[in-house]
Design a protein around this motif. Structure first.
Motif: not given
Length: 165
Positions: A37-66
């Motif tokens: 999960v890369n919070k600043s990019a709002r992206k989540m990746y499901l990986l098999h080893q180093k291969e990205v199987l799926k990526s998703y746009e995400i929402a986070l907590g209402f105070a996302p920094q830190g």
């Protein structure tokens, strides 16, 4: 008596059939070996080893920094955790649990005189974010309902999840 049992059984099957498509789908693809999960990019990746199987746009907590420090701070945790539970009856359609808080999180919160909180999940929306800002959870990671159905099927308990700022 036998006729009544048969009718009740048929009524039960009819009720199940009327419920529509099940939320939990089958999955027979490559194993998800980690979640990134890369919070600043709002992206989540499901990986098999180093291969990205799926990526998703995400929402986070209402105070996302830190990093999440204590219950109620509205932050999503950062660091290495594990998928440790699942809830097919979630108020947010489906959800899979993240192992926050770990021992370091508990100690840090205790040093501030606070409770670390818990119940951090990857979950769907179930219509709960309509009219809210993009980051609306209390610290969880949210995707849309169709996406959590895929994630729920693909990810197994024990899968590591690495959450970065």
């Amino acid at each position: 008596m036998r006729i009544i049992r048969t009718l009740l059984l048929l009524a039960g099957f009819a009720t199940l059939a009327a419920c529509g498509e099940p939320k939990v789908k089958p999955y027979d693809g490559p194993e998800v070996t980690q979640i990134y999960v890369n919070k600043s990019a709002r992206k989540m990746y499901l990986l098999h080893q180093k291969e990205v199987l799926k990526s998703y746009e995400i929402a986070l907590g209402f105070a996302p920094q830190g990093h999440k420090q204590f219950e109620g701070d509205g932050r999503t945790p950062e660091g290495l955790y594990y998928i440790n539970r699942r809830n097919p009856n979630s108020a947010y359609h489906l959800s899979i649990g993240i192992s926050y808080p770990n021992p370091n999180d508990r100690e840090a919160a205790k040093a501030m005189g606070k409770h670390p909180g818990g119940d951090i999940f990857i979950h769907g929306q179930a219509g709960k974010n309509k009219g809210r800002p993009p980051d609306w959870t209390a610290g969880c990671i949210a995707v849309d309902d169709a996406e959590i159905e895929d994630i729920y099927a693909m990810v197994r308990d024990g899968t590591p999840i690495y959450i970065t700022p």
